[in-house]
Design a protein around this motif. Sequence first.
Motif, PDB file in Angstrom:
ATOM      1  N   GLY A 136     -10.298  28.519  13.241  1.00 40.53           N
ATOM      2  CA  GLY A 136      -9.627  28.151  12.293  1.00 40.53           C
ATOM      3  C   GLY A 136      -8.471  30.292  12.122  1.00 40.53           C
ATOM      4  O   GLY A 136      -7.858  30.213  11.548  1.00 40.53           O
ATOM      5  N   THR A 137      -9.042  30.139  13.672  1.00 39.79           N
ATOM      6  CA  THR A 137      -7.219  31.744  13.030  1.00 39.79           C
ATOM      7  C   THR A 137      -6.357  30.425  14.442  1.00 39.79           C
ATOM      8  O   THR A 137      -6.253  30.106  15.204  1.00 39.79           O
ATOM      9  N   GLY A 138      -4.804  31.242  13.893  1.00 39.22           N
ATOM     10  CA  GLY A 138      -3.471  30.573  14.817  1.00 39.22           C
ATOM     11  C   GLY A 138      -3.861  31.577  16.416  1.00 39.22           C
ATOM     12  O   GLY A 138      -4.224  32.796  16.121  1.00 39.22           O
ATOM     13  N   ALA A 139      -3.425  30.593  17.202  1.00 43.89           N
ATOM     14  CA  ALA A 139      -2.808  30.936  18.282  1.00 43.89           C
ATOM     15  C   ALA A 139      -1.158  30.913  18.912  1.00 43.89           C
ATOM     16  O   ALA A 139      -1.047  30.743  18.895  1.00 43.89           O
ATOM     17  N   MET A 140      -1.118  32.139  19.695  1.00 47.30           N
ATOM     18  CA  MET A 140       0.544  32.392  19.412  1.00 47.30           C
ATOM     19  C   MET A 140       0.106  33.575  20.916  1.00 47.30           C
ATOM     20  O   MET A 140      -0.542  33.652  21.232  1.00 47.30           O
ATOM     21  N   SER A 141       1.156  33.192  20.991  1.00 46.18           N
ATOM     22  CA  SER A 141       1.713  33.745  23.014  1.00 46.18           C
ATOM     23  C   SER A 141       2.404  35.157  22.554  1.00 46.18           C
ATOM     24  O   SER A 141       3.448  35.073  22.056  1.00 46.18           O
ATOM     25  N   THR A 142       2.149  35.962  22.966  1.00 43.12           N
ATOM     26  CA  THR A 142       2.066  37.398  22.871  1.00 43.12           C
ATOM     27  C   THR A 142       2.512  37.640  24.295  1.00 43.12           C
ATOM     28  O   THR A 142       3.330  38.792  24.437  1.00 43.12           O
ATOM     29  N   LEU A 143       2.556  37.787  25.323  1.00 45.90           N
ATOM     30  CA  LEU A 143       2.191  38.532  26.340  1.00 45.90           C
ATOM     31  C   LEU A 143       3.356  37.491  27.735  1.00 45.90           C
ATOM     32  O   LEU A 143       3.015  36.265  27.531  1.00 45.90           O
ATOM     33  N   GLU A 144       3.993  37.961  28.129  1.00 47.97           N
ATOM     34  CA  GLU A 144       4.636  37.121  29.568  1.00 47.97           C
ATOM     35  C   GLU A 144       3.950  38.270  31.199  1.00 47.97           C
ATOM     36  O   GLU A 144       4.180  39.269  30.984  1.00 47.97           O
ATOM     37  N   ARG A 145       3.509  37.497  32.213  1.00 49.26           N
ATOM     38  CA  ARG A 145       3.360  37.486  33.478  1.00 49.26           C
ATOM     39  C   ARG A 145       4.509  37.802  34.657  1.00 49.26           C
ATOM     40  O   ARG A 145       5.586  37.673  34.289  1.00 49.26           O
ATOM     41  N   LEU A 146       4.398  39.554  34.089  1.00 44.40           N
ATOM     42  CA  LEU A 146       5.784  40.169  35.328  1.00 44.40           C
ATOM     43  C   LEU A 146       5.761  39.816  36.943  1.00 44.40           C
ATOM     44  O   LEU A 146       5.220  38.923  37.036  1.00 44.40           O
ATOM     45  N   PRO A 147       7.220  39.357  37.247  1.00 41.72           N
ATOM     46  CA  PRO A 147       7.628  38.428  38.225  1.00 41.72           C
ATOM     47  C   PRO A 147       6.330  39.558  39.033  1.00 41.72           C
ATOM     48  O   PRO A 147       6.397  40.992  39.327  1.00 41.72           O
ATOM     49  N   GLY A 148       6.516  39.413  40.445  1.00 39.12           N
ATOM     50  CA  GLY A 148       5.578  39.761  41.421  1.00 39.12           C
ATOM     51  C   GLY A 148       4.631  39.999  41.500  1.00 39.12           C
ATOM     52  O   GLY A 148       4.380  40.605  42.073  1.00 39.12           O
ATOM     53  N   THR A 149       3.841  40.239  40.278  1.00 39.45           N
ATOM     54  CA  THR A 149       2.547  39.903  40.830  1.00 39.45           C
ATOM     55  C   THR A 149       2.054  39.052  40.896  1.00 39.45           C
ATOM     56  O   THR A 149       1.498  37.959  41.203  1.00 39.45           O
TER      57      THR A 149
END
Length: 226
Positions: A136-149
């Motif tokens: 019962g807790t919302g899931a949200m996109s907060t991060l992005e993976r940086l290119p070249g990782t």
Amino acid sequence: MKLQEQVRKLGQSCQNALFPVRCLLCGVVGQRSPCEHCAVRKLEPTKPTLPKVPFGVTAVFAATAYEHDARSLITALKYRGEKPIASGLAALMATSLPDDLEVDLITWAPTSVARRRKRGFDQAELLAVELGQLIGTGAMSTLERLPGTSSQTGRSFAQRQGGVRFAMHPGFGGGSVPVRSVLLVDDVVTSGATMSAAARVLRDFGVREVWGVCAAFTPRHDPISI
């Protein structure tokens, strides 16, 4: 019961009726893979979880160890696209969480753009969304993976450190209410480097507590990871 929860359960019931799920471990048709029987009998719960908590993370909870049947389930999800497994794994992850754990939102350590494009989905996102619906807790996109990782697959513990970098997603503003506590989801935790890198960015953004949860952790005696 809230209307949203009623609608979700109705939708899940219709999906189960139209597209029944077959348990990968025993073959029985039901609502989840693994089925409840296999989840109890074939997957070992882990309490306590990791021998060492990743830097920046308050604690990490794991549903099971990444070996035997758990390995089969996770590789089927990631490499064969058997997405219904995410629901079964999320159910196991939910049982690993303390009953009194309270977080403002659930987020995940995203895979690379190239891997998401190749697979057609991000397994960590699937797990986070399923877990959010269960607790019962919302899931949200907060991060992005940086290119070249660099990919962490097959790398040693030493090589994993510093091998992955994240940044806050440009579309995430946090809203008017400050985000104080976050539950960070990943599929497998091996060295903890990925979760630690993600937690560092969240804390720099102002999150006070970052809790981690994963479907499985890799025992230190097993150098092979995915």
